[in-house]
Design a protein around this motif. Structure first.
Motif, short mmCIF file in Angstrom:
data_model
loop_
_atom_site.label_atom_id
_atom_site.label_comp_id
_atom_site.label_asym_id
_atom_site.label_seq_id
_atom_site.Cartn_x
_atom_site.Cartn_y
_atom_site.Cartn_z
N ALA A 1 -45.43 -6.67 -8.97
CA ALA A 1 -45.03 -7.33 -10.21
C ALA A 1 -46.23 -8.03 -10.85
CB ALA A 1 -43.93 -8.34 -9.93
N ARG A 2 -46.13 -8.28 -12.13
CA ARG A 2 -47.18 -9.01 -12.84
C ARG A 2 -47.15 -10.47 -12.39
NH1 ARG A 2 -47.65 -7.92 -19.13
NH2 ARG A 2 -45.56 -8.83 -19.15
N GLU A 3 -48.34 -11.05 -12.23
CA GLU A 3 -48.46 -12.42 -11.76
C GLU A 3 -49.47 -13.17 -12.61
OE1 GLU A 3 -49.89 -12.02 -7.73
OE2 GLU A 3 -51.83 -11.24 -8.35
N TRP A 4 -49.25 -14.48 -12.76
CA TRP A 4 -50.22 -15.26 -13.53
C TRP A 4 -51.37 -15.63 -12.61
CZ3 TRP A 4 -52.21 -20.24 -13.11
CH2 TRP A 4 -51.67 -21.03 -12.11
N ILE A 5 -52.57 -15.72 -13.18
CA ILE A 5 -53.71 -16.08 -12.36
C ILE A 5 -54.51 -17.25 -12.96
CG2 ILE A 5 -53.99 -13.89 -11.17
CD1 ILE A 5 -56.14 -13.17 -13.22
N ALA A 6 -54.49 -17.42 -14.26
CA ALA A 6 -55.27 -18.51 -14.84
C ALA A 6 -54.70 -18.87 -16.21
CB ALA A 6 -56.73 -18.13 -14.98
N LEU A 7 -54.67 -20.18 -16.49
CA LEU A 7 -54.20 -20.68 -17.79
C LEU A 7 -55.18 -21.70 -18.32
CD1 LEU A 7 -50.43 -21.35 -16.99
CD2 LEU A 7 -51.39 -19.36 -18.14
N THR A 8 -55.32 -21.75 -19.63
CA THR A 8 -56.07 -22.82 -20.27
C THR A 8 -55.17 -23.45 -21.32
OG1 THR A 8 -58.02 -23.40 -21.60
CG2 THR A 8 -57.20 -21.14 -21.83
N LEU A 9 -54.95 -24.76 -21.18
CA LEU A 9 -54.03 -25.47 -22.06
C LEU A 9 -54.75 -25.88 -23.34
CD1 LEU A 9 -52.24 -27.68 -19.38
CD2 LEU A 9 -51.85 -25.29 -20.00
N HIS A 10 -53.99 -26.34 -24.31
CA HIS A 10 -54.58 -26.68 -25.60
C HIS A 10 -55.55 -27.85 -25.48
CE1 HIS A 10 -51.53 -29.82 -25.32
NE2 HIS A 10 -52.20 -30.47 -26.24
N ASP A 11 -55.36 -28.70 -24.44
CA ASP A 11 -56.22 -29.87 -24.29
C ASP A 11 -57.44 -29.59 -23.41
OD1 ASP A 11 -54.10 -31.58 -21.81
OD2 ASP A 11 -55.05 -29.61 -21.84
N GLY A 12 -57.62 -28.33 -23.03
CA GLY A 12 -58.79 -27.97 -22.24
C GLY A 12 -58.57 -27.90 -20.75
N LYS A 13 -57.44 -28.39 -20.29
CA LYS A 13 -57.16 -28.32 -18.86
C LYS A 13 -56.96 -26.87 -18.44
CE LYS A 13 -55.02 -32.89 -18.58
NZ LYS A 13 -53.76 -33.65 -18.33
N THR A 14 -57.33 -26.57 -17.19
CA THR A 14 -57.19 -25.22 -16.68
C THR A 14 -56.38 -25.24 -15.38
OG1 THR A 14 -59.31 -25.41 -15.52
CG2 THR A 14 -59.34 -24.40 -17.71
N MET A 15 -55.74 -24.14 -15.11
CA MET A 15 -54.95 -23.98 -13.90
C MET A 15 -55.23 -22.60 -13.33
SD MET A 15 -51.34 -25.47 -15.36
CE MET A 15 -50.51 -25.28 -13.79
N TYR A 16 -55.25 -22.51 -12.00
CA TYR A 16 -55.54 -21.25 -11.34
C TYR A 16 -54.55 -20.98 -10.22
CZ TYR A 16 -60.06 -21.65 -13.67
OH TYR A 16 -61.05 -21.77 -14.61
N ALA A 17 -54.25 -19.72 -10.04
CA ALA A 17 -53.48 -19.32 -8.87
C ALA A 17 -54.36 -19.48 -7.64
CB ALA A 17 -53.02 -17.88 -9.01
N ASN B 1 -52.45 -23.86 -28.55
CA ASN B 1 -51.48 -23.29 -27.63
C ASN B 1 -52.15 -22.85 -26.32
OD1 ASN B 1 -50.61 -22.58 -30.57
ND2 ASN B 1 -48.74 -22.67 -29.37
N THR B 2 -51.33 -22.72 -25.32
CA THR B 2 -51.81 -22.22 -24.03
C THR B 2 -52.16 -20.74 -24.13
OG1 THR B 2 -50.50 -23.83 -22.78
CG2 THR B 2 -51.14 -21.80 -21.63
N MET B 3 -53.27 -20.38 -23.52
CA MET B 3 -53.63 -18.98 -23.34
C MET B 3 -53.92 -18.75 -21.87
SD MET B 3 -55.91 -17.99 -26.68
CE MET B 3 -55.51 -16.23 -26.52
N GLY B 4 -53.83 -17.50 -21.46
CA GLY B 4 -54.06 -17.27 -20.04
C GLY B 4 -54.26 -15.82 -19.69
#
Length: 116
Positions: A44-60, A32-35
């Motif tokens: 307000a709360r904001e997302w800054i980084a995610l790591t997907l189950h396949d290893g891909k990452t995303m950043y604000a 599952n995705t964690m972040g």
């Protein structure tokens, strides 16, 4: 009962570094995705980084190039390495774990303060 417990927050001067950790229990998040999210004072709360189950990452955009998210599936944990910290990074940082369906789980948060 699912629990996400953050650690590693604290006070640091501008330009410094911190490493946040989040240990999950009660459920295996390896598929599952964690972040990481954060909530600056008065905002307000904001997302800054995610790591997907396949290893891909995303950043604000605000943290890209300075923060790095990683995970250890064997330890059911996710980490956030924060470099070149700025005063505007001051916030409560929350770990997030996504289920297969339904609302995500969040930890209780850890305070990060960046000031002289």
């Amino acid at each position: 009962q699912v629990q996400l417990v953050e650690s590693g927050g604290g006070s640091v001067q501008p330009g410094g570094s911190l490493r946040l950790s989040c240990a999950a229990s009660g459920r295996n998040f390896s598929r599952n995705t964690m972040g990481w999210y954060r909530q600056p004072p008065g905002k307000a709360r904001e997302w800054i980084a995610l790591t997907l189950h396949d290893g891909k990452t995303m950043y604000a955009h605000s943290v890209k190039g300075r923060f790095t998210i990683s995970r250890d599936k064997a330890k059911n944990s996710v980490y956030l390495q924060m470099n070149s910290l700025k005063p505007e990074d001051t916030a409560v940082y929350y770990c997030r774990g996504d289920p297969d369906n339904g609302p995500a789980w969040f930890g209780q948060g850890t305070q990060v303060t960046v000031s002289l």
